[in-house]
Structures are given as C-alpha cells and as structure tokens.
Motif scaffolding. Sequence first.
Motif, PDB file in Angstrom:
ATOM      1  N   ARG A 190      -6.838   7.940   9.770  1.00 27.70           N
ATOM      2  CA  ARG A 190      -7.680   6.790   9.189  1.00 27.70           C
ATOM      3  C   ARG A 190      -8.920   7.072   9.282  1.00 27.70           C
ATOM      4  O   ARG A 190      -9.753   7.614  10.441  1.00 27.70           O
ATOM      5  CB  ARG A 190      -7.410   5.462   9.974  1.00 27.70           C
ATOM      6  N   GLU A 191      -9.624   6.807   8.080  1.00 28.26           N
ATOM      7  CA  GLU A 191     -11.280   7.193   7.986  1.00 28.26           C
ATOM      8  C   GLU A 191     -12.187   5.820   7.626  1.00 28.26           C
ATOM      9  O   GLU A 191     -11.494   5.159   6.965  1.00 28.26           O
ATOM     10  CB  GLU A 191     -11.769   8.135   7.112  1.00 28.26           C
ATOM     11  N   THR A 221     -15.185   3.631   6.711  1.00 28.92           N
ATOM     12  CA  THR A 221     -16.580   3.641   5.648  1.00 28.92           C
ATOM     13  C   THR A 221     -17.585   3.253   6.456  1.00 28.92           C
ATOM     14  O   THR A 221     -17.673   2.654   7.307  1.00 28.92           O
ATOM     15  CB  THR A 221     -16.086   2.876   4.448  1.00 28.92           C
ATOM     16  N   GLU A 245      -5.897   6.648   0.240  1.00 29.66           N
ATOM     17  CA  GLU A 245      -6.548   7.721  -0.397  1.00 29.66           C
ATOM     18  C   GLU A 245      -6.130   7.708  -1.666  1.00 29.66           C
ATOM     19  O   GLU A 245      -5.175   7.808  -1.872  1.00 29.66           O
ATOM     20  CB  GLU A 245      -6.224   8.768   0.488  1.00 29.66           C
ATOM     21  N   GLY A 246      -7.108   7.744  -2.620  1.00 29.29           N
ATOM     22  CA  GLY A 246      -6.900   8.331  -3.950  1.00 29.29           C
ATOM     23  C   GLY A 246      -6.889   6.714  -4.704  1.00 29.29           C
ATOM     24  O   GLY A 246      -6.888   6.814  -5.994  1.00 29.29           O
ATOM     25  N   THR A 280     -10.011   3.847   5.031  1.00 28.55           N
ATOM     26  CA  THR A 280      -9.118   4.661   4.007  1.00 28.55           C
ATOM     27  C   THR A 280      -8.026   5.302   4.869  1.00 28.55           C
ATOM     28  O   THR A 280      -8.194   6.034   5.948  1.00 28.55           O
ATOM     29  CB  THR A 280     -10.072   5.676   3.308  1.00 28.55           C
ATOM     30  N   ASP A 281      -6.869   5.003   4.207  1.00 24.91           N
ATOM     31  CA  ASP A 281      -5.602   5.460   5.198  1.00 24.91           C
ATOM     32  C   ASP A 281      -4.892   6.787   4.143  1.00 24.91           C
ATOM     33  O   ASP A 281      -5.142   6.487   2.923  1.00 24.91           O
ATOM     34  CB  ASP A 281      -4.453   4.437   5.326  1.00 24.91           C
ATOM     35  N   ALA A 282      -4.350   7.569   4.580  1.00 31.23           N
ATOM     36  CA  ALA A 282      -3.708   8.635   3.770  1.00 31.23           C
ATOM     37  C   ALA A 282      -2.547   8.007   3.281  1.00 31.23           C
ATOM     38  O   ALA A 282      -1.686   7.145   3.653  1.00 31.23           O
ATOM     39  CB  ALA A 282      -3.285   9.581   4.901  1.00 31.23           C
TER      40      ALA A 282
END
Length: 240
Positions: free
Chosen positions: A4-5, A7, A166-167, A191-193
């Motif tokens: 997890r990133e 922001t 993500e995306g 942001t999660d994969a």
Amino acid sequence: MNSREFTSFAERDPAVKPLLEQLIQPVEVVPSEPYQAAMRELGRCLSRSLLEQHAAALQEKDICLISTVEDADFLAAGVLDGLVESGLPESRLFFQCYWNERVREGGVSITPVIRQYVEPFEQHKAAYIVVKSIISSGCVIRTNLTRALTGAEADSVYILSPVMVEGAQVRLTQEFPPELAARFSYIWFATDAATEGDIVTPGVGGLVYDRLGFDGEVGKNTHTPRIVKQRRRTHFSCAA
C-alpha cells in the motif's frame, strides 16, 4: 497483505492513517457502527484535502455531490459536513444519490442505475464532486457521473475516495471524452495493488456493503439513507 502506498494527501493529514487502519480491522474488532463513523470522518478528511487544493476554484459555484446509496450516510455525509464546516453556504451545496445494480452482460460488468435522488440546481458551470468508498474498476463512477452530467456543463469534476486500486485513475479517465476528462481532479489517500476477484487487500477491509452494515447488494438497494430523507424534506416540500 499487498503493498500500500499513501498519497501526499494522507501524509499531510494526521487523522487519515489511523482511520484507514480502522477500516481494515476484522469485523470483530471494528463492527459496523464504528466502521461507519470512520468512513464519515474520512469524508471530512477528503473535504479538507479538497479545499486545501481547490478552495479558490469552488468559490461562488454551485457544488453537486454525487454518491452511491451505500456511501450516502457515511463518506458522502462526511464530505458535506466538511464543506459546511469550512464556511461554504448550504444554499450552494446539492446532492445526488444513485442506487446501482451490478450485473454482467456478455462477460462485461455493468452497473445500471435502478433508482435515484436528484436535487435540482443550476447546472451551468457547476462543480461536481464524486465520492466512492473505494475505486477499483471505476464502473460505478462512470455510470453515475455520466447520468449526472447528461445535459449539464461541468466546470470541474473532483473524484474523492479513501482508497484507489493501482491504475484505476487511468482507466476511469479513459472512459470519458478528453475534453471532459481534462477537468477531472483526483483526491485519495491510499493506493493498493490490483487483486483478482472482488476483494482488494488491504482495501477497505472486505466487502464494503457488509462492513457498513447492509445485507449485501440487495440490502443496500432497498435502503433509503437518512441524508436522502432529510434533504428531500428540505428540497421537495411536498415530499412525505
């Protein structure tokens, strides 16, 4: 657990990460009522981030907030709380709520609107805010925003969510004409994969309908949010 990133919006607001952590706790630890409260507070956080970036652009405009039925009393209500608490006049804040049914046609998932609550306002050069508890495919946002903008001239569109896969931003933007997509601004906290299936990990802690206390999709689509009942009495005086 997938990576997890966070922001920059999450990094600047110290309230955000503890609230996101609440969402991913097991239901035995965080049942529906505190989960609902965390979502409402995340709505306030999103409104703060929005105003930090775009307060000047929102001045003197009518603002229309677009929500799904499941998010109406929680995430969306929190965003409205934050906008009002910031000093924006309630007379310029309008609300739209959509009930979506998820179906598959020809192997493609679609989310038609089966019911709606729409407050009338001057649509010329208005600002639109779309809220969603988690953005993965963007299918619901595409459906509801397309419905809301039919016959309207959007000056700007703000898409707000605690969590985005993500995306998803790129995929959602590509669903709209370039001249409209150029007016989109996104605000989200984590942001999660991407994952396979319906569950994003850590996401929002599972199936959001169930975590919010609804009995699945059928339950949420038979529900009328408190915010709709309250605002209907104000905006439609003949309503029961």
